[in-house]
Design a protein around this motif. Structure first.
Motif, short mmCIF file in Angstrom:
data_model
loop_
_atom_site.label_atom_id
_atom_site.label_comp_id
_atom_site.label_asym_id
_atom_site.label_seq_id
_atom_site.Cartn_x
_atom_site.Cartn_y
_atom_site.Cartn_z
N ALA A 38 0.86 -1.19 0.00
CA ALA A 38 0.00 0.00 0.00
C ALA A 38 0.89 1.24 0.00
O ALA A 38 1.69 1.43 0.91
CB ALA A 38 -0.90 0.00 1.23
N THR A 39 0.74 2.07 -1.03
CA THR A 39 1.60 3.25 -1.11
C THR A 39 0.79 4.52 -1.34
O THR A 39 -0.27 4.50 -1.96
CB THR A 39 2.67 3.12 -2.21
N LEU A 40 1.32 5.63 -0.84
CA LEU A 40 0.76 6.96 -1.11
C LEU A 40 1.60 7.67 -2.16
O LEU A 40 1.33 8.80 -2.52
CB LEU A 40 0.76 7.81 0.18
N ARG A 41 2.66 6.97 -2.65
CA ARG A 41 3.61 7.62 -3.55
C ARG A 41 3.84 6.81 -4.82
O ARG A 41 4.98 6.42 -5.12
CB ARG A 41 4.95 7.82 -2.81
N THR A 44 6.87 7.28 -7.14
CA THR A 44 8.23 6.90 -6.74
C THR A 44 8.56 5.44 -7.05
O THR A 44 9.66 4.98 -6.72
CB THR A 44 8.46 7.11 -5.22
N LEU A 127 3.20 -1.34 10.86
CA LEU A 127 2.00 -1.47 11.67
C LEU A 127 1.02 -2.42 10.98
O LEU A 127 0.73 -2.26 9.80
CB LEU A 127 1.31 -0.11 11.83
N LYS A 130 -2.35 -0.72 9.54
CA LYS A 130 -2.36 0.27 8.47
C LYS A 130 -2.07 -0.37 7.13
O LYS A 130 -1.24 -1.27 7.04
CB LYS A 130 -1.29 1.33 8.76
N VAL A 135 5.07 -3.06 2.75
CA VAL A 135 5.55 -1.71 2.43
C VAL A 135 6.65 -1.80 1.38
O VAL A 135 7.67 -2.46 1.60
CB VAL A 135 6.11 -1.03 3.70
N ASP A 141 13.25 8.47 -1.40
CA ASP A 141 12.19 9.42 -1.06
C ASP A 141 11.44 9.13 0.22
O ASP A 141 10.58 9.91 0.62
CB ASP A 141 11.21 9.53 -2.24
N SER A 142 11.74 8.03 0.87
CA SER A 142 11.10 7.72 2.14
C SER A 142 12.17 7.59 3.23
O SER A 142 12.97 6.66 3.23
CB SER A 142 10.33 6.41 2.05
N LYS A 206 9.47 12.59 7.42
CA LYS A 206 8.46 12.09 6.48
C LYS A 206 7.52 13.22 6.05
O LYS A 206 7.26 13.39 4.85
CB LYS A 206 7.66 10.95 7.13
N ALA A 209 9.29 15.44 3.70
CA ALA A 209 9.53 14.76 2.41
C ALA A 209 8.26 14.73 1.56
O ALA A 209 8.31 14.99 0.36
CB ALA A 209 10.03 13.33 2.65
N TYR A 210 7.13 14.45 2.18
CA TYR A 210 5.84 14.46 1.46
C TYR A 210 5.59 15.83 0.83
O TYR A 210 5.31 15.95 -0.36
CB TYR A 210 4.68 14.18 2.42
C1 ZZB Z 1 6.19 3.90 -0.94
C2 ZZB Z 1 6.69 5.22 -0.50
C3 ZZB Z 1 7.64 6.02 -1.11
C4 ZZB Z 1 6.05 5.66 0.66
C5 ZZB Z 1 7.94 7.24 -0.52
C6 ZZB Z 1 6.34 6.87 1.27
C7 ZZB Z 1 7.31 7.67 0.68
P1 ZZB Z 1 1.47 7.40 6.18
O1 ZZB Z 1 2.17 8.55 5.56
O2 ZZB Z 1 1.81 7.23 7.62
O3 ZZB Z 1 -0.02 7.33 5.92
N1 ZZB Z 1 3.37 2.35 4.86
C8 ZZB Z 1 2.26 1.79 4.31
N2 ZZB Z 1 1.70 0.92 5.15
C9 ZZB Z 1 2.45 0.92 6.26
C10 ZZB Z 1 2.39 0.19 7.48
N3 ZZB Z 1 1.43 -0.70 7.72
N4 ZZB Z 1 3.32 0.45 8.42
C11 ZZB Z 1 4.31 1.35 8.18
N5 ZZB Z 1 4.43 2.03 7.04
C12 ZZB Z 1 3.52 1.83 6.09
O4 ZZB Z 1 2.07 6.09 5.51
C13 ZZB Z 1 1.95 5.79 4.17
C14 ZZB Z 1 3.30 5.35 3.69
O5 ZZB Z 1 3.95 4.60 4.72
C15 ZZB Z 1 3.19 4.47 2.48
O6 ZZB Z 1 3.69 5.11 1.28
C16 ZZB Z 1 4.20 3.38 2.78
O7 ZZB Z 1 5.39 3.87 2.22
C17 ZZB Z 1 4.29 3.33 4.27
F1 ZZB Z 1 8.84 8.01 -1.08
O8 ZZB Z 1 5.05 3.71 -0.12
B1 ZZB Z 1 5.03 4.62 1.06
C18 ZZB Z 1 7.77 10.72 2.71
C19 ZZB Z 1 7.21 9.34 2.45
N6 ZZB Z 1 7.68 8.89 1.19
#
Ligand code: ZZB
Length: 261
Positions: A38-41, A44, A127, A130, A135, A141-142, A206, A209-210
């Motif tokens: 699950a990603t918000l990005r 990337t 977690l 969530k 992940v 970027d993270s 974080k 970075a977002y």
């Molecule tokens: C790839 C990615 C690239 C992410 C990036 C972030 C960033 P948030 O912001 O707290 O809502 N994530 C997803 N599920 C979990 C989990 N169960 N436990 C811990 N981390 C988790 O979290 C959403 C982001 O946290 C998701 O987007 C995922 O990592 C991670 F460049 O996916 B991300 C500045 C962040 N950059």
């Protein structure tokens, strides 16, 4: 919260996971098994260097069709079953239960990544409450991901992995005026983050970075190179969905709030 569920295909399991699947009577031939991150990005995804699971979470492998299987937490599978992702509303057919620890070292293919093959690695800070509990790691970027791969490479033996699995170079994906083209690396340095357990500093990093990438970032890789992140983000997401490599996964609002305090 709307996530993009990215399908990370398993190429080869380590012995421990293979044993679990054998015991469950699962025959892999002609079937695709994907870890669902699950990603918000989505923009990337070019920079994926590994995929994290929690060694202390037991994941489920769910049948989506006779040819396709998803791995995620049972909680996420339940949510998916109400979003037309599983064949029957409210039902997710469990095929096997895979402890996260058994999946460490799996060879996987992450869509769009410049690295054609990467590995499943452990992340203790995931977690279960969530996303999907899976992940995908983008250390460029993270900040959490960068701090975790640095830790894993430093203590590879302790984590039971090969050092090389955690040593793939972060790839420049986005450039911003404030942090250059490896935002997470710059922020981890700036905040003097020493380990994935530096929670408060990582939360601040974080957040920055977002915002920095979204409002001031420009893509330096891929089909939308030169475009603003704000614009490219949804284009990359739509492309991933169109190619069958991802889907939209929603997290029920109330639950997210109560869990994160
Ligand atoms: C790839 C990615 C690239 C992410 C990036 C972030 C960033 P948030 O912001 O707290 O809502 N994530 C997803 N599920 C979990 C989990 N169960 N436990 C811990 N981390 C988790 O979290 C959403 C982001 O946290 C998701 O987007 C995922 O990592 C991670 F460049 O996916 B991300 C500045 C962040 N950059």
């Amino acid at each position: 919260q709307e996530y993009t569920g990215v399908k990370i295909k398993v190429i080869e399991w380590p012995a421990a996971a293979q044993e679990v699947l054998d015991r469950a009577g699962f025959k892999a031939e002609g079937k695709t098994v994907s870890l669902i991150a699950a990603t918000l990005r989505p923009e990337t995804m070019y920079g994926q260097t590994c995929c994290f699971v929690s060694p202390s979470i037991t994941y489920g492998m769910y049948e989506i069709s006779p040819e396709e299987y998803y791995i995620c937490t049972s909680r996420a599978a339940k949510n998916m079953s109400f979003q037309k992702i599983t064949p029957v509303r409210g039902e997710a057919k469990l095929v096997a239960e895979l402890p996260g620890s058994t999946m460490i070292g799996a060879r996987i293919h992450a869509p769009l990544s410049v690295y054609p093959e990467v590995r499943v690695l452990p992340m203790d800070t995931i977690l279960a409450s969530k996303g999907t509990g899976v992940v995908t790691s983008v250390p460029s970027d993270s900040p959490d991901d960068y701090a975790t791969v640095v830790e894993l490479a430093k203590k590879a033996d302790f984590y039971g992995i090969e050092k090389e699995w955690a040593s793939l170079e972060p790839i420049p994906i986005i450039t911003t005026p404030n942090y250059g083209d490896l935002t997470a690396v710059a922020l981890v340095k700036e905040f003097k983050i020493q380990s994935p357990k530096d929670k408060d500093a990582l939360a601040k990093a974080k957040e920055i970075a977002y915002k920095d990438a979204f409002y001031q970032g420009t893509m330096v890789i891929g089909k939308y190179k030169g475009e603003k992140v704000e614009i490219a983000k949804n284009k990359v997401k739509d492309d991933l969905i169109a190619s069958g490599d991802a889907f939209v996964y929603n997290e029920p609002e109330g639950l997210v709030m109560s869990r994160s305090g």
